[in-house]
Structure formats: C-alpha cells, structure tokens
Design an enzyme around this catalytic site. Structure first.
Site, PDB file in Angstrom:
ATOM      1  N   ARG A 228       0.864  -1.170   0.000  1.00 62.09           N
ATOM      2  CA  ARG A 228       0.000   0.000   0.000  1.00 62.09           C
ATOM      3  C   ARG A 228       0.905   1.225   0.000  1.00 62.09           C
ATOM      4  NH1 ARG A 228      -3.264  -3.119  -1.293  1.00 62.09           N
ATOM      5  NH2 ARG A 228      -5.400  -3.471  -0.498  1.00 62.09           N
ATOM      6  N   GLU A 256      -3.183   8.351  -3.656  1.00 61.25           N
ATOM      7  CA  GLU A 256      -3.668   7.458  -4.695  1.00 61.25           C
ATOM      8  C   GLU A 256      -5.152   7.723  -4.944  1.00 61.25           C
ATOM      9  OE1 GLU A 256      -4.239   2.733  -4.898  1.00 61.25           O
ATOM     10  OE2 GLU A 256      -2.137   3.310  -4.598  1.00 61.25           O
ATOM     11  N   HIS A 275      -2.084   0.651  -9.456  1.00 67.05           N
ATOM     12  CA  HIS A 275      -2.683  -0.274  -8.477  1.00 67.05           C
ATOM     13  C   HIS A 275      -3.504  -1.355  -9.186  1.00 67.05           C
ATOM     14  CE1 HIS A 275      -4.222  -0.576  -4.060  1.00 67.05           C
ATOM     15  NE2 HIS A 275      -4.018  -1.781  -4.597  1.00 67.05           N
TER      16      HIS A 275
END
Length: 321
Positions: A228, A256, A275
């Site tokens: 992450r 993000e 991602h």
C-alpha cells in the site's frame, strides 16, 4: 432448512461466474441503497468503491461480509462493530506476485527506456543490471510474498525474508526458511539490492519505509511496492529518486490515485502502474470459487475461511472458533 441469502454486486461477470448453487438465493446489492433483505447470510461488496459503502450494513442482520481484496485497511471505520469480515486471501496473491516480478524485471532490464527508444526508432545499447545473482529482501511474508518467492525460484537470487515477528516457517516449496523480525529492518535493507514490499497497511507498517529506512538501502537499489502507498514515505522516496541514488517500481502510491503534476511522475528511475496488482483475468474465477466455498462452509455449519474482523463465534447459529 431455508435457503441461504447471498448478496452480490451488480457486476454480471461475478454473478455468472458463481453460477447457481443449490439451497442459495442470490440478490443484487451494490451497498448504494438500503439492503434488499433484512437478513443476509453473505454480503459481497463491490470490488471498487472503497470501504465507505460498508456503513450501509448498519441495522442489517448479516452473518458474513466477504471482502474482495486481501487488504482491508480503512474497513473498521465503516463496518458495523462485531460484523464478521473475511478477506480475499487465495484470490490475488498470484496476480500481485506476477506484477511484482514484472516490475522488478522491467526496472532491472531497462524496459521503460527501451520502449521510449522504440517510439523514437532509436537503437541504443545499454548495459543493465540483472535479476540473477541479486540480493532480494521480501518485506512481509504473507501470501503475496510467498507467491513472489515461488516465482523467484528460477532466477538465481539470494532471498532474505522480513516480517513483524521473527520465526521459522515452511514456504510454498515445503522448505523451512528463516524470517527476520522488523527489528532487523535497517540491517536487512542495507544488505539488499532489490526490496519488495508486500505488507498489509497497519499502524505498525504505515511509514515503515521512511527516510531513515531508505537511507539504509545501498546506492542503486530498487524498491518495488505492491503493498500500500502509505507504507512508504513519499516525500523521502521522491528525494532519493531525484538524487539518482535509488530506483523504484510502484504499483501503489501515496496519494492514490496519483494526481497529475505530482513529483513522483517526473522523478527519474521510477516505474509506476495504477494499483493493478490483483486485478487480472485470474481474479474472477478465483473470487467466485472463494464465494462458493464460503457458501459451502455456512451450509455445513463450518467456520468461514479468511476471517479477519468481527465476532463469528457470536453470530446466531455459528459454530465457535
């Protein structure tokens, strides 16, 4: 015995993949409106949309929430207290490991620059670092890191493993391996030429790779992040990239989505993907198989797989853990 009630998101692909199951009634619910029934045995939220829609479960008699991601950071802010939640272990590990390998290979062998050269019809030879013979550090040793390790087996690398607690355990190849604890983080980083991050985002891992940790990495080392974004201090990473001392290949960032104009986009020696680690053609059949297994567990009065939050043993009709 009454049918189990299972809610699935409106994605027709998932509903078709799960198929019909004896003793189960399926209803459609994207958690963007009141629940279609007062009681649901399994609720499968949409893959995209984050954890906020879980607040719709307040007042719903739900036995199990089946999350579609491995990571569940942020879920506790919105999931009603005590409601059992299972993550999607067994679904994304292979795809995420594939991307980690692809990012590492692309960064090591200069693929991004070769693509740019090809667009300009320029033939330019370069000597680049191999993956073979490199010292690789796996930070986190759960399912994703073990899947990465299995895929590294043919690349002739030296692997060090690091997790929250030091231990010895069996890997996917059946070998007993040593796992160092986080207290050895800086020492392990100093020995590594490639660092692959695959830890969950928790209070203990947020900012784990801070300025001091990055400074411990050798010159020219590569940081691969499929965990992450907030596991890494973005400002500190940008500074190391801008200096040319380190390289990075990132499937996750902080913030993000990464906004236009962010300095990470313009930093040298960085490869960024948006991602997409677990979102591959492997997801749908594996996710539908997990849902069918969870249904079978409930039909047989068994404890579901992958429970990570909540009080299953307190649910009416649920066996104790």
């Amino acid at each position: 015995m009454s049918d189990l009630l299972v809610s699935l998101p409106s994605d027709p692909g998932l509903r078709d993949a799960v198929g019909d199951v004896d003793g189960v009634e399926f209803v459609e619910w994207d958690l963007d409106a009141p629940a279609p029934r007062e009681r649901l045995d399994i609720v499968v939220p949409p893959y995209w949309g984050g954890a906020r829609p879980l607040a719709q479960l307040a007042g719903v008699d739900a036995r199990l929430v089946q999350w579609q991601s491995i990571g569940y950071n942020g879920v506790t802010k919105h999931l009603p207290e005590g409601l059992p939640l299972a993550n999607a272990a067994t679904v994304h590990e292979g795809s995420t490991a594939e991307l980690a390998m692809g990012l590492a290979l692309a960064a090591q062998r200069g693929i991004p620059q070769f693509v740019r050269d090809a667009e300009e019809e320029r033939w330019q030879l370069r000597s680049l670092p191999s993956l073979a013979d490199r010292r690789v550090l796996l930070v986190g040793y759960g399912g994703v890191s073990q899947a990465i390790e299995a895929r590294l087996a043919g690349f002739e690398v030296e692997i060090t493993r690091l997790a929250r607690t030091a231990r010895r355990e069996e890997n996917l190849a059946g070998q007993t391996v040593e796992v160092r604890g986080f207290e050895s983080l800086h020492e392990s980083l100093a020995e590594a030429e490639i660092v692959m991050l695959a830890v969950p985002l928790t209070d203990g891992t947020r900012g784990l790779i801070d300025g001091a940790a990055l400074a411990a990495m050798p010159d020219g080392a590569l940081l691969v992040n499929v965990a992450r974004g907030p596991v890494v201090d973005t400002d500190a990473l940008v500074a190391e990239l801008q200096s040319g001392r380190l390289r990075a290949a990132l499937d996750v960032t902080d913030p993000e989505p990464l906004p236009a104009g962010h300095p990470l986009w313009a930093a040298p020696n960085v490869l960024i993907t948006p991602h997409v680690g677990g979102d591959s053609s492997a997801m749908l059949p594996r996710m539908s198989a997990l849902i069918r297994r969870q249904i079978a567990h409930l039909q047989r009065g068994e404890v579901p797989e992958n429970l990570v939050l909540g009080d299953w043993e307190k649910r009416p009709g649920s066996p104790t853990l």
